[in-house]
Write an enzyme that holds these catalytic residues in place. Structure first.
Site, PDB file in Angstrom:
ATOM      1  N   SER A   1       0.813  -1.216   0.000  1.00 55.36           N
ATOM      2  CA  SER A   1       0.000   0.000   0.000  1.00 55.36           C
ATOM      3  C   SER A   1       0.847   1.268   0.000  1.00 55.36           C
ATOM      4  CB  SER A   1      -0.911   0.014   1.231  1.00 55.36           C
ATOM      5  OG  SER A   1      -1.682  -1.149   1.289  1.00 55.36           O
TER       6      SER A   1
HETATM    7  N1  SAH Z   1      -1.304  -4.330   3.636  1.00 54.87           N
HETATM    8  C1  SAH Z   1      -0.604  -4.858   2.511  1.00 54.87           C
HETATM    9  C2  SAH Z   1      -1.389  -4.633   1.241  1.00 54.87           C
HETATM   10  C3  SAH Z   1      -1.711  -5.886   0.654  1.00 54.87           C
HETATM   11  S1  SAH Z   1      -2.729  -5.859  -0.790  1.00 54.87           S
HETATM   12  C4  SAH Z   1       0.788  -4.270   2.392  1.00 54.87           C
HETATM   13  O1  SAH Z   1       1.033  -3.232   3.021  1.00 54.87           O
HETATM   14  O2  SAH Z   1       1.637  -4.833   1.712  1.00 54.87           O
HETATM   15  C5  SAH Z   1      -4.057  -6.858  -0.223  1.00 54.87           C
HETATM   16  C6  SAH Z   1      -3.719  -8.252   0.221  1.00 54.87           C
HETATM   17  O3  SAH Z   1      -4.947  -8.874   0.581  1.00 54.87           O
HETATM   18  C7  SAH Z   1      -3.098  -9.143  -0.866  1.00 54.87           C
HETATM   19  O4  SAH Z   1      -1.903  -9.678  -0.389  1.00 54.87           O
HETATM   20  C8  SAH Z   1      -4.154 -10.213  -1.093  1.00 54.87           C
HETATM   21  O5  SAH Z   1      -3.612 -11.484  -1.442  1.00 54.87           O
HETATM   22  C9  SAH Z   1      -4.861 -10.248   0.235  1.00 54.87           C
HETATM   23  N2  SAH Z   1      -6.213 -10.809   0.202  1.00 54.87           N
HETATM   24  C10 SAH Z   1      -7.183 -10.633  -0.727  1.00 54.87           C
HETATM   25  N3  SAH Z   1      -8.280 -11.351  -0.405  1.00 54.87           N
HETATM   26  C11 SAH Z   1      -7.985 -11.996   0.761  1.00 54.87           C
HETATM   27  C12 SAH Z   1      -8.707 -12.895   1.605  1.00 54.87           C
HETATM   28  N4  SAH Z   1      -9.943 -13.290   1.325  1.00 54.87           N
HETATM   29  N5  SAH Z   1      -8.101 -13.369   2.689  1.00 54.87           N
HETATM   30  C13 SAH Z   1      -6.828 -12.995   3.018  1.00 54.87           C
HETATM   31  N6  SAH Z   1      -6.097 -12.147   2.275  1.00 54.87           N
HETATM   32  C14 SAH Z   1      -6.670 -11.655   1.150  1.00 54.87           C
END
Ligand code: SAH
Length: 218
Positions: free
Chosen positions: A65
């Protein structure tokens, strides 16, 4: 004046100042951002963009993010040192690491095994021992460990995240991007202690979608 390129420290300081001028004013949140080495979470290919205020690609087609959004969401959670926090979507683990500096425990769920494994290594390298990880479908929350004081969702939920709200303490706070399109609304749900929520829309955001189930590949 010299033409020497900026050092990472200068870039980092400039980023933090920029976040403050955009409204991330909580000194504890700014401190946690300052203490979290984002370069450890960014893929090698994008290292020179670590201290830009932008989201960057990570493995599995996901993103780390944008620092401003991490700051804004963390601030909106109004964490307390004793908070037990549930985070959905570990990704690179950057947001998790920021939360871990401000809360007692962070429970974090990711649906890609690869991302979870890489994030776990980073938590270890940073000696963040108050993070509990789980590979699974975060849309289901973490019932065994509920209720939580705070819940942060870092992938876009298609609608009101009812299951997750049911795992929040009566006076807890949940922050999540909500919407089906490329642009979603960042929502804040604050429990009134009697089973109802005060719902606020904070701003527009762009997150990858919260997908159902765990990823088969990777
Ligand atoms: N906070 C993270 C941003 C990650 S992007 C950072 O700072 O790097 C969103 C993440 O949510 C991705 O890694 C994706 O795989 C995960 N995601 C999406 N759907 C999900 C679910 N149902 N359960 C767990 N993780 C999920």
């Amino acid at each position: 004046m010299t033409d020497e390129p900026d050092t990472d420290d200068t870039r980092r300081a400039r980023l933090i100042l920029g976040l403050r001028s955009q409204g991330v004013t909580d000194p504890n949140v700014l401190g946690a951002l300052e203490q979290t080495p984002r370069d450890l979470f960014v893929p090698d290919l994008f290292l020179d963009r670590t201290w830009e205020d932008s989201a960057l690609p990570i493995a599995c087609g996901q993103t780390i993010s944008q620092p401003f959004i991490v700051g804004l969401m963390t601030q909106a959670l109004t964490l307390e040192p004793r908070s037990r926090v549930l985070e959905i979507g570990t990704g690179s683990g950057y947001q998790t690491a920021v939360l871990a500096r401000l809360a007692r425990y962070v429970y974090t769920v990711e649906r890609y095994r690869t991302l979870m494994g890489e994030a776990e290594k980073r938590f270890k390298a940073l000696d963040l021992t108050n993070i509990i990880t789980r590979f699974g479908d975060g849309a289901e929350g973490w019932r065994d460990q509920a209720p939580f004081d705070r819940i942060l969702v870092t992938a876009a939920a298609p609608g009101e995240p009812r299951e997750l709200l049911s795992q929040l303490k009566p006076s807890g706070v949940l922050v999540a991007p909500v919407g089906r399109g490329p642009v979603q609304s960042l929502m804040r749900y604050a429990g009134d202690g009697k089973g109802d929520f005060k719902v606020e829309t904070l701003c527009d955001v762009r997150f990858v979608p919260l997908l159902e189930g765990v990823a088969r590949e990777l």
